[in-house]
Design an enzyme around this catalytic site. Structure first.
Site, PDB file in Angstrom:
ATOM      1  N   CYS A  17       0.830  -1.213   0.000  1.00  0.00           N
ATOM      2  CA  CYS A  17       0.000   0.000   0.000  1.00  0.00           C
ATOM      3  C   CYS A  17       0.859   1.255   0.000  1.00  0.00           C
ATOM      4  O   CYS A  17       0.530   2.253  -0.641  1.00  0.00           O
ATOM      5  CB  CYS A  17      -0.886   0.039   1.244  1.00  0.00           C
ATOM      6  SG  CYS A  17      -1.982  -1.353   1.407  1.00  0.00           S
TER       7      CYS A  17
HETATM    8  C1  BEZ Z   1       0.593  -4.691   1.922  1.00  0.00           C
HETATM    9  O1  BEZ Z   1       0.023  -3.639   1.622  1.00  0.00           O
HETATM   10  O2  BEZ Z   1       1.779  -4.807   1.789  1.00  0.00           O
HETATM   11  C2  BEZ Z   1      -0.189  -5.858   2.440  1.00  0.00           C
HETATM   12  C3  BEZ Z   1      -1.330  -5.659   3.179  1.00  0.00           C
HETATM   13  C4  BEZ Z   1      -2.003  -6.764   3.677  1.00  0.00           C
HETATM   14  C5  BEZ Z   1      -1.542  -8.050   3.414  1.00  0.00           C
HETATM   15  C6  BEZ Z   1      -0.397  -8.217   2.643  1.00  0.00           C
HETATM   16  C7  BEZ Z   1       0.286  -7.127   2.152  1.00  0.00           C
END
Ligand code: BEZ
Length: 212
Positions: free
Chosen positions: A45
């Site tokens: 994100c």
């Molecule tokens: C991420 O944004 O890196 C992420 C969020 C939840 C689960 C796996 C990755």
């Protein structure tokens, strides 16, 4: 009920990193991209939000407002924004909605319980100036989205709204487009596509992009 293409984008009030909004008023007459993130302080994100901040001029050039959502609250988002700026080299220059009670996530079907009870999946909703949902994408948390593809899809939506065309596989702005099969009157085709067209099959007629 799952939100589907052509349906009105639900309106809502929300707190964001840029202050409180009522979604439809905030959109005004613009197109909109609403996209969700599983959680604050997560790696994928963080990279996505940096990319959208970098691409903001490209969205603006197309008359599109962008807004993110993550299920944490705005105080948490503000802390995360510091990390985004530090690691991605750009400030978070668009609003990020806080949705700790998951009211908006539920409204838009951003929580897929068989993926996670609590985290939103990576949803994207492209909304037109009539507040209709025009495109929906859903990615799992582990797969960062390609925002160039989202810009490409906006180019296609905006072009095909204006002309009787559709865009072929992997189409990019400036490339040939397809005359919609419902258009059959030769005089009308000549008037609409003065640059001419090639009929590879009666149903597969290719013409230069009309507004180029
Ligand atoms: C991420 O944004 O890196 C992420 C969020 C939840 C689960 C796996 C990755």
């Amino acid at each position: 009920m799952t939100l589907q293409l052509g349906q009105p984008a639900p309106d809502f009030e929300a707190d964001t990193t840029m202050g409180p909004i009522r979604f439809h008023d905030w959109l005004g007459q613009s197109w909109g991209v609403l996209f969700s993130h599983p959680k604050d302080f997560t790696p994928v994100c963080t990279t996505e939000l940096g990319e959208v901040a970098r691409l903001r001029p490209e969205f603006e050039r197309r008359g599109v407002k962008v807004i993110g959502l993550s299920v944490d609250d705005v105080t948490s988002h503000r802390g995360w924004a510091g990390d985004i700026e530090e690691t991605q080299g750009t400030p978070l220059n668009f609003p990020l909605i806080g949705d700790p009670d998951r009211k908006i996530s539920d409204m838009y079907g951003m929580i897929h319980p068989d993926a996670s009870d609590t985290l939103t999946v990576r949803s994207v909703f492209i909304i037109d100036p009539n507040k209709k949902v025009r495109l929906i994408l859903t990615y799992p948390a582990s797969c960062g989205r390609n925002f160039q593809e989202i810009l490409r899809a906006i180019d296609s939506l905006q072009l095909t709204d204006q002309y009787s065309v559709a865009t072929p596989v992997n189409w990019q702005e400036g490339q040939d487009v397809i005359i919609v099969p419902s258009l059959v009157d030769e005089d009308e085709i000549r008037a609409k596509f003065p640059k001419g067209y090639k009929a590879l099959k009666p149903y597969l007629r290719v013409t230069p992009q009309p507004n180029r």
